[in-house]
Design an enzyme around this catalytic site. Structure first.
Site: not given
Ligand code: AHR
Length: 521
Positions: A192, A314
């Site tokens: 991110e 993710e």
């Molecule tokens: O999964 C939780 C968080 O969500 C992670 O640390 C981040 O990459 C995303 O915003």
């Protein structure tokens, strides 16, 4: 006869009073792309009790463990055939300094986990602990490098430490008790980068990526897969800029997409929700498909031969945390459907999506297992992953669903938001199928209808079924879940309701709120 109703709060809905009759068409004779087993990847971050308490309790703990890893969780993950796991973050990764997590535990400095509650961690779970866990469970590791607050030197040395057979980093590794390199292939160049990973612009991140990737060397024939920190949701510009500027230097680009009711204010309860909330959530989960399509289209412009895969590293549901916790949430039948519907979408794009990582493996967001002291429960999402194991590395089979009712779902909260605000179609049945190396066909079906069973015919086209067995996950209510006091409320059961018709097709009646995987020979 179907009626269209408008729910003021959340959903524009199609309802039905009659039993549905649905045909699932599987092109069993035309195997397509391989469903990369890494689509079933997990994510483990230093967040809440995912690592400490979830995977790791330390060798001195009274909780039964093997070298510090909880035995109950080890067994659960072993049975899940987890192919790959991402670590140490997430946002945590961009403040993690790996050298603080090696060597004798008593010498490791403590650190503040600034992203997740300012908890002070003792660094007892570091590189060795993660990679040895992966080795024990035959899991491929995916390491996310600190690009936001680290240095190129630190990242380059980490790769050398993990993968070199000889040299200064290998020498330190050997002193720390590990003779052989671990051969880590998957390396995330930041996480991110547009947010917690440095608040960068895509142009700036692209330049940073160039520097970092230059010094991530291949050692002893271990070819590094360099993963660019990709976009979130609808940020198509991020993908466009990265593909233009660093398409030739990356081996994969990531995407993050959470099934979440907005980032401001309440995200809603994990267990206490209405039927409209339920349907909206599943529509939002399916909203990943057009998002994937758009990112893939952008990638195709710069990479017409599709050398670069998309990694959805993710994804999952994100509800309000339980009080006093960091992102600990319960997991209901609703979450199970988010898993099955999302996996069905990933299978559909198996030629381009080669990895996904549900967030996260234990105690955080849409987890596989929940732990509390010495107790552990398997979540409904765990069982979906279990039912879908046969799809790992199988050939995808094009599958369509005909004749099923479609709800239009919308969240009033987003009425002024063009990306989120439109009505989303939610077919009440989802299906996916694959052919394994031994010739067996697996068909997974989700009846998301909260009230109605579905009469289903599965046509296998060029394939005539001789034998069919199955497994079913179902429960009476959309918000049923497994608690520490009642850990087996939602579990996987054998399913014997499928019949083979004279023409070799399969018929079954799917209960409301059920997920079934059929094995067909
Ligand atoms: O999964 C939780 C968080 O969500 C992670 O640390 C981040 O990459 C995303 O915003």
């Amino acid at each position: 006869m179907r009626k269209v109703l408008l729910f003021v709060a959340l959903a524009l809905s199609v309802t039905t009073s009659a039993k549905q009759s649905v045909t699932v068409n599987v092109q069993a004779g035309k195997p397509g792309a391989t469903i990369n087993k890494n689509i079933y990847g997990q994510f483990s971050e230093h967040l809440g009790t995912c690592i400490y308490g979830g995977l790791w309790v330390g060798p001195e703990s009274s909780i039964p463990n093997t070298n510090g890893y909880r035995n109950d969780v080890l067994n659960a993950l072993r049975e899940l055939h987890v192919p790959l796991m991402r670590w140490p973050g997430g946002c945590f990764a961009d403040e993690y300094h790996w050298m603080d997590g090696i060597g004798p535990k008593e010498n490791r400095p403590r650190m503040v986990n600034n992203n997740w509650g300012g908890i002070v961690e003792d660094n007892s779970f570091g590189t060795h602990e993660f990679l040895n866990l992966c080795e024990m469970l035959n899991i491929e590791p995916y390491i996310s490098m600190n690009v936001g607050s680290g240095s190129v030197e630190e990242a380059a040395k980490w790769v050398e430490y993990m993968n070199a057979a000889d040299g200064p980093m290998a020498k330190i590794r050997k002193q720390n008790g590990r003779e052989e390199p671990w051969h880590v292939r998957y390396i995330g160049v930041g996480n991110e980068a547009w947010g917690c990973g440095g608040n960068m612009r895509p142009e700036y991140y692209s330049d940073i990526f160039r520097r970092y990737q230059t010094y991530m060397r291949d050692y002893n024939g271990t070819h590094i897969v360099k993963i660019a920190s990709g976009a979130s949701d609808y940020d198509y510009e991020w993908t466009e800029v990265l593909m233009d500027r660093i398409g030739s230097q990356m081996n994969a680009v990531s995407l993050h997409y959470y099934t979440v009711a907005g980032w401001d204010g309440s995200k809603g309860s994990a267990t206490n929700f209405s039927k409209d909330d339920y349907y909206w959530c599943l529509g939002k989960a399916l909203g990943i498909e057009p998002v994937i399509q758009k990112h893939l289209d952008i990638m195709s412009k710069a990479d017409p031969n599709h050398r670069i895969p998309l990694y959805v590293d993710e994804w999952g549901t994100w509800w309000d945390s339980e009080p006093g916790t960091q992102l600990f949430q319960q997991n209901t039948m609703r979450d199970a459907f988010v898993a099955s519907l999302s996996l069905d979408v990933f299978h559909k794009y198996a030629d381009r999506i080669q990895m996904t990582n549900i967030a996260q493996v234990a105690n955080v967001l849409q987890s596989m297992v929940l732990t509390k002291d010495d107790k552990m429960v398997l979540t409904p999402t765990y069982y979906v992953y279990k039912m879908y194991i046969p799809h790992q590395d199988a050939k995808s089979l094009a599958t369509t669903v005909d004749g099923c009712a479609v709800k239009l779902v919308r969240n009033e909260r987003f009425k002024n938001n063009p990306a989120e605000g439109a009505n989303r179609p939610l077919p009440l049945m989802s299906a996916t199928a694959s052919k394994a190396a031994d010739g067996k066909i697996h068909v997974s079906l989700s009846n998301v209808d909260a009230d109605e069973e579905q009469e289903v015919t599965v046509n296998l086209n060029d394939f005539s079924a001789k034998k069919v067995t199955g497994q079913i996950l179902t429960s009476g209510a959309i918000n049923d879940y497994n608690s520490f006091d009642n850990p087996n409320k939602v579990t996987l059961k054998e399913y014997k309701g499928a019949k083979i018709a004279k023409d070799g097709s399969i018929t079954l009646t799917m209960p409301a709120l059920s997920i079934i995987t059929l094995e067909v020979e």
